[in-house]
Scaffold this motif. Structure first.
Motif, PDB file in Angstrom:
ATOM      1  N   VAL A  95      40.184  47.662  45.068  1.00  0.00           N
ATOM      2  CA  VAL A  95      40.553  48.040  43.896  1.00  0.00           C
ATOM      3  C   VAL A  95      42.055  48.196  43.746  1.00  0.00           C
ATOM      4  O   VAL A  95      42.730  47.881  42.750  1.00  0.00           O
ATOM      5  CB  VAL A  95      39.599  49.369  43.276  1.00  0.00           C
ATOM      6  CG1 VAL A  95      40.349  49.669  42.221  1.00  0.00           C
ATOM      7  CG2 VAL A  95      38.453  49.016  43.181  1.00  0.00           C
ATOM      8  N   SER A 125      43.226  40.829  40.659  1.00  0.00           N
ATOM      9  CA  SER A 125      42.843  41.883  40.285  1.00  0.00           C
ATOM     10  C   SER A 125      43.107  43.090  40.503  1.00  0.00           C
ATOM     11  O   SER A 125      42.486  44.145  39.783  1.00  0.00           O
ATOM     12  CB  SER A 125      41.261  41.363  40.258  1.00  0.00           C
ATOM     13  OG  SER A 125      40.791  41.609  41.431  1.00  0.00           O
ATOM     14  N   ARG A 181      45.174  46.626  41.286  1.00  0.00           N
ATOM     15  CA  ARG A 181      45.961  47.534  40.320  1.00  0.00           C
ATOM     16  C   ARG A 181      47.525  47.456  40.681  1.00  0.00           C
ATOM     17  O   ARG A 181      48.133  47.245  39.658  1.00  0.00           O
ATOM     18  CB  ARG A 181      45.781  49.044  40.474  1.00  0.00           C
ATOM     19  CG  ARG A 181      44.381  49.530  40.149  1.00  0.00           C
ATOM     20  CD  ARG A 181      44.017  51.031  40.291  1.00  0.00           C
ATOM     21  NE  ARG A 181      42.865  51.461  39.882  1.00  0.00           N
ATOM     22  CZ  ARG A 181      42.573  52.822  39.844  1.00  0.00           C
ATOM     23  NH1 ARG A 181      43.254  53.747  40.431  1.00  0.00           N
ATOM     24  NH2 ARG A 181      41.383  53.043  39.318  1.00  0.00           N
ATOM     25  N   PRO A 193      37.613  55.031  40.642  1.00  0.00           N
ATOM     26  CA  PRO A 193      38.118  53.903  39.802  1.00  0.00           C
ATOM     27  C   PRO A 193      37.008  53.695  38.602  1.00  0.00           C
ATOM     28  O   PRO A 193      35.994  54.349  38.744  1.00  0.00           O
ATOM     29  CB  PRO A 193      37.798  52.716  40.919  1.00  0.00           C
ATOM     30  CG  PRO A 193      37.073  53.199  41.923  1.00  0.00           C
ATOM     31  CD  PRO A 193      37.299  54.780  42.114  1.00  0.00           C
ATOM     32  N   GLU A 228      36.034  48.236  37.104  1.00  0.00           N
ATOM     33  CA  GLU A 228      36.871  48.062  38.428  1.00  0.00           C
ATOM     34  C   GLU A 228      35.720  47.775  39.575  1.00  0.00           C
ATOM     35  O   GLU A 228      35.850  46.636  40.142  1.00  0.00           O
ATOM     36  CB  GLU A 228      38.145  48.825  38.428  1.00  0.00           C
ATOM     37  CG  GLU A 228      38.989  48.873  37.662  1.00  0.00           C
ATOM     38  CD  GLU A 228      40.138  50.034  38.177  1.00  0.00           C
ATOM     39  OE1 GLU A 228      41.464  49.768  38.197  1.00  0.00           O
ATOM     40  OE2 GLU A 228      39.820  51.228  38.286  1.00  0.00           O
TER      41      GLU A 228
END
Length: 682
Positions: A300, A306, A308, A367, A371
């Motif tokens: 994530v 994709s 952050r 998250p 996500e």
């Protein structure tokens, strides 16, 4: 050289990968979790301790054999670099065949062999697997390590690569990162130098082979169009006679960085971008109960476009081409967390703030479900694709055996990953990453970025490009004892003896070869110049000749359309050496800068949208470096090994670093004022 650089930039651009635009406004629906079954496999151990894994796959008539040695870290010390050459030296001759004999036999079979310091393997058609394994056995059992000619060649090649990479921010960053995390006395913290390369002898390879090539620390995977019975017979025939032996591996204990977060800064005066690395050691193993939570949490944060970090630093702010993070486990030692990006000088401090903010956020707040769903979907899809390759299945089984994992660890991989909840992620990552104990490593131009970094409030430690502590860089020094005209006159005298002689250069032919980081073979080239501004470059590439040039009015090229800005720049060119034509309105002496121990004068040139900084040796007057920034991005060019050609001094080696490519030019010949016809520039 600018005309030649323009041509090469076109080639580089043509080889760059083009990515399609992805609509990220709506995440894809999660792919269904699939049941994982490894199919028909078998594992057994020979009497000498060698562990064998067999995976049948009869879709193609191909068999792959891989040997892996369970070696964690070998300290090379004063011989650093020999392990990188080991595979090529093992293949450089055996008791029964010379290197040339082996190359000829392998080429005839059409099989693909690879050899490294901890692994070797062969990939062959099934009908060729028996003769291929005979060569495999010859390499494994009978290397002589007696080919001094090959060793000398490898040393020369390694030194050239070392010199080319030694000025590259990401190479320097990687070296200093290892020193900071592991220390120079650790196998993972040491680095190759010209001195260590000179220390390498043939006996080093023999000693390593004798001490570590033992079956009792080995794993063999046999994958492809072969039955379990055939594989078992082949394994016994090929490996049963391999002698067992004691293997000693001294693996020093690593300690995490327990101090508060800090900045480690390496000054690179010519850097137009900062290389940022947020790093720290982590205690993470695949056998840990929160392993999957950590893996998904890092995904994530910074896994791919994709993540952050990419969305923040690249898509939101436009500061970098990409920002990513890694979280590496290790079953014998501590693993590593790292977050990375290269950003423009002027946003270095801002990028550091965003890095730390994102890392802290993922260790504090769960998250979003969106996500988490997206990342689980990516893993479900990618894992399925990975299992299409039988060698992946074999590697998974080997990892399970090597790391003492449950026999169904990978068959249950997706199930365990999909069980992870959003609330679990910050709890696990916080105790794994320790966000307040990380090192912020920045390699960049101290003159331009240090003020901003100091305002962040973190303690700053300074290092040289080898990880040695140094004093704070003094940056650029004001010049009061020399004028721009005097600096340029030093250049004229250094190159030709006088400005008048430099002005007499009306035509020039340069012959040599270039090496690009994305193209393995060297490319021969010829560059021709005819005053005031005509030029042409001919490059031999894959049996074809690439042509690029300027005829005085337009750019002609076999590579594509012309750049209007480049055309205007060429039109205003008045000779090969632009120094002869700089005006007070476009050129300015900025001061003195120390580059690799040499004092240089820094001259800035502004011409429309194009800007560049040039560094001239204060003693010889010769040009050492050039930083050019324009529509195509930033290019750093370094000039080495000046030699005399017809009364003029020219560099015989030129390194150019761009955002897409590293390039080295090796000049063999400069021909001064040859007869060149206007017809050639068509």
């Amino acid at each position: 050289m600018k005309k030649l650089l323009f041509t090469l930039t076109v080639i580089i651009a043509s080889t760059a990968m083009i990515f399609s635009q992805v609509d990220r406004k709506h995440p894809p629906k999660p792919l269904p979790e699939r049941d994982i079954h490894f199919g028909k496999t078998e594992q057994f151990t020979l009497s000498n301790g060698l562990k064998v894994i067999v995976v049948e796959n009869h879709k193609l008539p191909i068999v792959r054999i891989d040997l892996t040695l369970d070696i964690t870290a070998i300290k090379e010390g004063e011989k650093a670099g020999y392990l990188g050459m080991f595979g090529q030296m093992l293949r450089a001759g055996t008791q029964n065949f010379t290197k040339e004999d082996l190359d000829e036999k392998i080429d005839y079979l059409g099989s693909d062999f690879y050899i490294g310091s901890t692994s070797m393997g062969v990939y062959a058609l099934k009908k060729q697997i028996k003769p291929s394994m005979e060569i495999f056995k010859e390499l494994l059992y009978n290397p002589t390590f007696s080919n001094q000619v090959e060793l000398d060649r490898l040393k020369k090649q390694a030194k050239a690569e070392l010199e080319a990479g030694d000025k590259t921010p990401d190479v320097i960053s990687g070296r200093v990162e290892n020193v900071l995390l592991y220390g120079k006395e650790d196998a993972w913290g040491e680095y190759v130098t010209e001195k260590t390369l000179n220390n390498i002898t043939l006996s080093d390879f023999k000693t390593y082979y004798t001490n570590y090539f033992k079956p009792n620390i080995g794993y063999v995977t046999i994958v492809g169009d072969i039955t379990l019975s055939e594989a078992k017979t082949m394994a016994k025939e090929c490996f049963s006679s391999w002698k067992i032996g004691e293997v000693k591996q001294d693996i020093p204990t690593l300690k995490r960085n327990t101090s508060a977060i800090k900045i480690a800064f390496v000054d690179l005066p010519t850097a137009t971008q900062s290389s940022i690395s947020i790093i720290g050691l982590v205690d993470l193993k695949k056998s840990d109960k929160d392993y999957f939570t950590n893996v998904l949490g890092n995904s994530v944060l910074g896994d791919g476009t994709s993540g952050r970090l990419f969305k923040d630093l690249r898509e939101k702010h436009g500061w970098t081409y990409g920002a990513y993070s890694i979280l590496n486990d290790n079953y014998k030692r501590l693993g590593k967390f790292g977050a990375y990006a290269q950003v423009r000088n002027e946003v270095t401090d801002s990028a550091v703030v965003e890095f730390i903010k994102n890392i802290r956020d993922i260790t504090i707040k769960p998250p979003t479900e969106e996500e988490l769903s997206l990342k689980k979907s990516e893993y479900n899809g990618n894992f399925a694709l990975m299992l299409e390759k039988s060698e992946t299945v074999a590697r998974f089984i080997r990892t399970q055996m090597m790391e003492s994992l449950p026999i169904n660890f990978y068959e249950n991989y997706l199930k365990n990953l999909n069980k992870v909840t959003a609330k679990q992620i910050p709890i696990s990552l916080n105790k794994t990453i320790y966000p307040d104990n990380l090192i912020i490593l920045v390699v960049g131009n101290g003159e331009e970025v240090l003020d901003g970094l100091e305002k962040l409030g973190y303690p700053i430690e300074f290092y040289d490009k080898f990880g040695n502590p140094v004093n704070k860089p003094t940056g650029i020094k004001e010049v009061t004892d020399i004028t721009l005209e005097e600096v340029l006159n030093k250049f004229y005298v250094g190159v030709a003896g006088s400005k008048e002689k430099l002005e007499k250069l009306k035509s020039l032919i340069i012959e040599g070869e270039m090496k690009l980081s994305q193209i393995p073979q060297p490319l021969p080239f010829v560059f021709k110049f005819l005053a005031p501004n005509k030029n042409i470059t001919l490059i031999s590439f894959m049996g074809q000749t690439i042509k690029q040039g300027f005829d005085g009015i337009n750019i002609f090229s076999s590579m594509g359309e012309s750049d209007k800005d480049q055309i205007e720049e060429f039109k205003h060119q008045k000779g090969y050496f632009p120094e002869l034509f700089y005006t007070d309105s476009e050129a300015k002496i900025e001061g003195k800068v120390n580059i690799d121990g040499k004092e240089t004068y820094k001259i800035s040139i502004t011409n429309g949208n194009n800007k560049k900084n040039i560094y001239y040796d204060s003693k010889t007057g010769l040009k050492l470096k050039e930083e050019a920034t324009g529509k195509i991005g930033t290019a750093i060019t370094e000039f080495y090994d000046y030699k005399d050609f017809g009364g003029y001094k020219f560099p015989t080696k030129i390194n150019t670093i761009t955002q897409e490519q590293n390039m080295s030019q090796f000049i063999k010949k400069y021909t001064i004022n040859p007869k060149i016809s206007d017809e050639e520039f068509k």
